[in-house]
Design an enzyme around this catalytic site. Structure first.
Site, mmCIF file in Angstrom:
data_model
loop_
_atom_site.group_PDB
_atom_site.id
_atom_site.type_symbol
_atom_site.label_atom_id
_atom_site.label_comp_id
_atom_site.label_asym_id
_atom_site.label_seq_id
_atom_site.Cartn_x
_atom_site.Cartn_y
_atom_site.Cartn_z
ATOM 1 N N ASP A 173 0.832 -1.201 0.000
ATOM 2 C CA ASP A 173 0.000 0.000 0.000
ATOM 3 C C ASP A 173 0.871 1.257 0.000
ATOM 4 O OD1 ASP A 173 -2.314 1.465 0.023
ATOM 5 O OD2 ASP A 173 -2.684 1.232 2.169
ATOM 6 N N ASN A 230 -10.239 -3.152 -5.734
ATOM 7 C CA ASN A 230 -9.479 -2.228 -6.601
ATOM 8 C C ASN A 230 -10.065 -2.162 -8.003
ATOM 9 O OD1 ASN A 230 -6.181 -3.235 -5.324
ATOM 10 N ND2 ASN A 230 -7.549 -1.625 -4.580
HETATM 11 C C1 FPP Z 1 -2.003 0.170 -3.296
HETATM 12 O O1 FPP Z 1 -1.528 1.484 -3.275
HETATM 13 C C2 FPP Z 1 -1.446 -0.528 -4.409
HETATM 14 C C3 FPP Z 1 -2.159 -1.043 -5.449
HETATM 15 C C4 FPP Z 1 -3.628 -0.941 -5.541
HETATM 16 C C5 FPP Z 1 -1.499 -1.723 -6.552
HETATM 17 C C6 FPP Z 1 -0.218 -2.401 -6.208
HETATM 18 C C7 FPP Z 1 0.506 -2.568 -7.459
HETATM 19 C C8 FPP Z 1 1.835 -2.624 -7.609
HETATM 20 C C9 FPP Z 1 2.816 -2.653 -6.501
HETATM 21 C C10 FPP Z 1 2.389 -2.647 -8.988
HETATM 22 C C11 FPP Z 1 2.558 -4.011 -9.529
HETATM 23 C C12 FPP Z 1 1.268 -4.656 -9.757
HETATM 24 C C13 FPP Z 1 0.667 -4.783 -10.946
HETATM 25 C C14 FPP Z 1 -0.786 -5.129 -10.976
HETATM 26 C C15 FPP Z 1 1.360 -4.538 -12.206
HETATM 27 P P1 FPP Z 1 -2.555 2.668 -3.463
HETATM 28 O O2 FPP Z 1 -2.624 3.010 -4.900
HETATM 29 O O3 FPP Z 1 -3.876 2.317 -2.838
HETATM 30 O O4 FPP Z 1 -1.818 3.778 -2.662
HETATM 31 P P2 FPP Z 1 -2.486 4.939 -1.790
HETATM 32 O O5 FPP Z 1 -3.147 4.280 -0.614
HETATM 33 O O6 FPP Z 1 -1.297 5.749 -1.395
HETATM 34 O O7 FPP Z 1 -3.427 5.669 -2.683
#
Ligand code: FPP
Length: 231
Positions: free
Chosen positions: A18, A66
């Site tokens: 995250d 997501n």
């Molecule tokens: C959560 O951070 C992360 C995700 C929803 C995606 C995780 C994906 C990767 C690490 C990239 C590799 C994976 C793929 C599918 C190619 P967030 O976006 O919710 O962060 P935030 O809470 O800061 O908004």
């Protein structure tokens, strides 16, 4: 193989990755830049996990929840998969690792699904190190599906039959679950499998979660006393 109950190294580590969005926002970059950086870190951590003697690393890359994100963000994640997935899978396999994907791939666009299925088809079934990527994954959906699958085979629902029919069938339960990015929850990740996992929460945003951060989490795990409900 090291026994995770006697060894200080967890056999199976799972990570809720995250903080990509906030990492990008802090740098005035689009969220896609955060996911890109997150993907690179995810690959780096798989190398480190292997070096540490961890046998399974599971990463939560995309949850069923997501999938309700804005189309442009999802398209960005899908294009990361289409561009880099096979290249990284080949590298992983060349390094002697295996790949498993857990989740309901039918929820993904067909071209994305094809790439993922191609990657899985290239992988050996077993290896000293298995990288498990959770995509279109939701734990409640997985549990309901496992009950249905066991019932369809005429099996009574027991802990064993349910476990065996989860996406993770055959993979030992995680010993250590890490969540980066400062939130203190499991977000529908490995709810059944987490029964006796040690939980580790880090404020570090995922793209900044360095190899040393993983080492620290493993060191903290090694200091914990696991009783599995016993005295
Ligand atoms: C959560 O951070 C992360 C995700 C929803 C995606 C995780 C994906 C990767 C690490 C990239 C590799 C994976 C793929 C599918 C190619 P967030 O976006 O919710 O962060 P935030 O809470 O800061 O908004």
């Amino acid at each position: 193989m090291a026994d995770s109950q006697t060894s200080r190294i967890p056999r199976h580590v799972a990570i809720i990755m995250d903080g990509n969005g906030r990492w990008a926002k802090k740098r005035l970059l689009p969220r896609s830049a955060g996911h890109n950086a997150g993907m690179n870190r995810m690959i780096g951590l798989s190398e480190r996990a292997k070096q540490l003697g961890i046998h399974y690393l599971t990463v939560y890359a995309l949850s069923t929840e997501n999938l309700a994100r804005p189309k442009d963000e999802l398209d960005g994640l899908y294009s990361l998969i289409k561009k880099y997935f096979l290249k990284n899978v080949d590298k992983l396999i060349k390094g002697g690792a295996a790949l498993r994907v857990i989740g309901d791939l039918s929820l993904l666009p067909e071209d994305v699904r094809t790439v993922i299925e191609d990657g899985v088809a290239r992988s050996p079934e077993e290896a000293e190190f298995t990288f498990v990527i959770a995509l279109a994954y939701g734990s409640r959906r997985e549990i309901v599906g496992a009950c249905g699958a066991a019932a369809a085979k005429g099996l009574a629902i027991t802990e064993e039959t349910l476990s065996a029919n989860l996406y993770t069938g055959g993979i030992p339960d995680p010993d250590l679950i890490i969540r980066t990015g400062g939130e203190l929850r499991l977000s529908n990740f490995l709810l059944w499998q987490a029964a006796y996992a040690e939980l580790y929460f880090s404020d570090v945003l995922f793209p900044d979660f360095s190899d040393e951060c993983l080492d620290d989490a493993v060191a903290e795990f090694s200091r914990r006393t696991r009783r599995f409900g016993k005295v």
